[in-house]
Scaffold this motif. Structure first.
Motif, short mmCIF file in Angstrom:
data_model
loop_
_atom_site.label_atom_id
_atom_site.label_comp_id
_atom_site.label_asym_id
_atom_site.label_seq_id
_atom_site.Cartn_x
_atom_site.Cartn_y
_atom_site.Cartn_z
N THR A 80 0.82 -1.22 -0.21
CA THR A 80 -0.17 -0.07 0.10
C THR A 80 0.72 1.48 -0.12
O THR A 80 1.70 1.29 0.81
CB THR A 80 -1.03 0.08 1.30
N TYR A 81 0.50 2.09 -1.01
CA TYR A 81 1.58 3.44 -1.16
C TYR A 81 0.79 4.64 -1.30
O TYR A 81 -0.60 4.68 -1.24
CB TYR A 81 2.18 3.18 -2.40
N GLU A 82 1.51 5.72 -1.05
CA GLU A 82 0.79 6.99 -1.01
C GLU A 82 1.92 8.11 -1.59
O GLU A 82 2.94 7.82 -1.26
CB GLU A 82 0.47 7.59 0.21
N VAL A 83 1.12 8.55 -2.60
CA VAL A 83 2.39 9.50 -3.36
C VAL A 83 1.48 11.00 -3.39
O VAL A 83 0.45 11.11 -3.60
CB VAL A 83 2.44 9.06 -5.00
N ALA A 84 2.38 11.89 -2.96
CA ALA A 84 1.99 13.30 -2.68
C ALA A 84 2.67 14.20 -3.76
O ALA A 84 4.07 14.29 -3.73
CB ALA A 84 2.07 13.76 -1.32
N ILE A 85 2.01 14.74 -4.66
CA ILE A 85 2.69 15.60 -5.73
C ILE A 85 2.10 17.36 -5.34
O ILE A 85 1.04 17.43 -5.34
CB ILE A 85 1.98 15.31 -7.08
N THR A 86 3.23 17.83 -5.33
CA THR A 86 3.11 19.27 -5.23
C THR A 86 3.44 20.16 -6.24
O THR A 86 4.81 19.90 -6.70
CB THR A 86 3.77 19.81 -3.67
N LEU A 87 2.88 20.86 -6.73
CA LEU A 87 3.29 21.72 -8.05
C LEU A 87 3.46 23.24 -7.34
O LEU A 87 2.53 23.68 -6.56
CB LEU A 87 2.30 21.93 -9.28
N THR A 88 4.44 24.00 -7.68
CA THR A 88 4.69 25.18 -7.28
C THR A 88 4.62 26.28 -8.73
O THR A 88 5.50 25.86 -9.68
CB THR A 88 6.11 25.45 -6.56
N TYR A 89 3.89 27.43 -8.44
CA TYR A 89 3.97 28.08 -9.62
C TYR A 89 4.49 29.36 -9.47
O TYR A 89 4.59 30.21 -8.58
CB TYR A 89 2.23 28.66 -9.75
N ASP A 90 5.42 29.84 -10.32
CA ASP A 90 6.41 30.93 -10.27
C ASP A 90 7.05 31.23 -11.51
O ASP A 90 7.16 30.29 -12.30
CB ASP A 90 7.12 30.96 -9.04
N GLU A 91 7.87 32.09 -11.36
CA GLU A 91 8.99 32.39 -12.73
C GLU A 91 9.87 31.33 -12.64
O GLU A 91 10.40 31.06 -11.55
CB GLU A 91 9.49 33.67 -12.87
#
Length: 502
Positions: free
Chosen positions: A153-164
């Motif tokens: 059993t797995y968990e993947v957390a994806i975070t995107l950052t918006y910037d120049e």
């Protein structure tokens, strides 16, 4: 936001013939629609049953305006009965150019060495490639290396950052030449791991240890990534040549791509049954490198070499501190030498490397000592390819091994002595730095000579006489005293063969 991506057994039954499976896409709607948002996070959970494919791809629909992708993952590690494999899950990522084998989409791999990574234009976690975060479908690559009977059993957390976006640095690579001594014997360790894969040392720490071990050259060999190539230039110098490569870590064995062109990536997502290794062996050679099966009889899962040796340039017979699997590799290599003289086919030279990862793993134990025209990438690879080399446990051990005929003929390691079948041949080994060790001469008939133990000084000479009709080749071993009665002692050094006859 969380999404579930369980792989049910029914789904595996349908797709199990393939080596990979693609899950449903994870979409991110920010960017152009909500310009005030600086970050967006999504979490995916799922379970892999036993019998999962080698690779499972999680597509990420990346919008425009993203300056950083950050991925963190966890998975359960339940207790399992003795002798049963537990859970192990690898991870990496491919960009919008796709996941095709050998394609250009590869952006990094950390295997199971890290629980998170990031990629930006100007920087990336070690093992990953910095560069633009372009709009399109990226793929997180999950590799269920082993799965417990309870499932993974797995968990993947994806975070995107918006910037120049930042500016991608131009890679700088080590020079292909160091200040050598002309034609001479040079010492090297060509299987090393830094923090750019599953090692714990920095390039600077490895370079310092290499110099202390008396090495003239090393080769970078991170697992399944070339991300370290651009981080070694500062460690090179007149006294240390740094070659670039990769340890191509498949499910059916590992191969060191030794001395490839800077920036060369070699894919690893295949098994022996897929009949793809020959293609990637040719890619290594096209990139100027050598194909070196590593620790072919190692007992770790996926380490044992199953691709055959038809595409090998050199074989790593001795890996790290000498152990029984190295003894098996040595015997297997010797059998290959016998087959080559019987069939007339080209022979495969042997080498040894440390495979050092972290303290207290010693760099340069063992080390390959190669006769090369100079301390350059081309000359070192030529010497290794030709088998003009021997392997020693440390800088303290030096060998000089020759065969000579009665008419002044002379040949060294990796060469042929052109004499008539019954002409007398004298084989001679000079040793330094091996106190208490014995010298053994091995031919296609087996070991035919063993010397008395060397004196406490560690220096001595052994001679043996034979003919080409009696011995098609002769190679030398220097061994410590036996640890187990009736079995040979650990190696202190061994040579590639000298071939006898026309």
């Amino acid at each position: 936001m969380c999404e579930d991506h369980d792989i049910r057994r029914r789904a595996l039954f349908v797709t199990g013939a393939a080596a990979a499976l693609t899950l449903g896409s994870v979409s991110f709607a920010s960017g152009a629609t909500t310009p005030t948002a600086t970050q967006e996070k999504k979490t995916v959970r799922g379970t892999f049953p036993t019998g999962s494919p080698d690779f499972v791809y999680l597509p990420l629909d990346i919008p425009g305006g993203v300056s950083e992708i950050h991925v963190a993952y966890t998975y359960d590690k339940p207790a399992v009965p003795a002798g049963t494999q537990g859970n192990a899950l690898d991870i990496g990522i491919f960009d919008e150019r796709g996941t095709d084998l050998g394609g250009r989409g590869f952006r990094g791999w950390s295997g199971g060495a890290r629980s998170e990574f990031f990629i930006r234009a100007d920087d990336a976690t070690p093992g990953y490639i910095p560069g633009p975060i372009r709009e399109g479908t990226w793929h997180i690559a999950l590799g269920p290396y082993t799965v417990a009977p309870q499932g993974l059993t797995y968990e993947v957390a994806i975070t995107l950052t918006y910037d120049e976006p930042g500016e991608t640095p131009k890679p700088v690579y080590p020079p292909e030449r160091a200040k050598g001594r002309g034609r001479a014997w040079y010492r090297g360790d060509c299987h090393l791991h830094s923090w750019y894969s599953d090692g714990r040392r920095t390039p600077a720490e490895i370079a310092a240890l290499a110099r202390a071990a008396g090495l003239d050259f090393i080769n970078t060999s991170e697992h399944n990534t070339h991300a370290a190539h651009a981080h070694w230039a500062d460690q090179a110098g007149d006294d240390l040549l740094i070659l670039l490569g990769e340890e191509v870590t498949t499910r059916n064995g590992h191969v060191v791509a030794l001395g490839t062109d800077p920036g060369t990536f070699v894919d690893w997502r295949y098994r022996a049954r897929d009949n793809r290794f020959g293609k990637y062996a040719r890619e290594i050679r096209r990139a100027g490198g050598l194909v070196v099966p590593a620790h072919p009889h190692a007992t770790c899962i996926g380490c044992n070499w199953k691709f055959g040796f038809g595409d090998a340039d050199v074989v790593e017979v001795w890996n790290g501190p000498y152990t029984p699997d190295d003894e098996v590799s040595l015997a297997d290599w010797d059998s290959m030498l016998v087959a080559s003289v019987r069939s007339g086919r080209a022979w495969i030279p042997a080498m040894g490397n440390s495979d050092a990862h972290r303290d207290p793993d010693p760099v340069g134990t063992p080390q390959t000592v190669v006769l090369a025209d100079d301390l350059t990438r081309e000359a070192i690879l030529d010497g290794l390819r030709a088998g003009r080399s021997y392997v020693a446990e440390s800088k303290s051990v030096s060998l000089a091994f020759t065969a000579s005929g009665s008419r002044g003929e002379h040949a060294g390691i990796g060469e042929r002595l052109p004499v008539d079948p019954d002409a007398p041949v004298t084989v001679r080994l000079e040793v330094t730095g091996a106190p208490g060790c014995t010298v053994r001469f091995v031919t296609d008939q087996g070991g035919l000579f063993t010397s008395p133990a060397l004196p406490a000084s560690g220096s001595g000479t052994a001679e043996w006489r034979t003919t080409a009709s009696y011995a098609a080749y002769v190679r030398a071993e220097v061994r410590h005293a036996p640890v187990v009665t009736g079995l040979p002692g650990p190696l202190a050094a061994f040579t590639n063969p000298v071939f006898l006859g026309r």
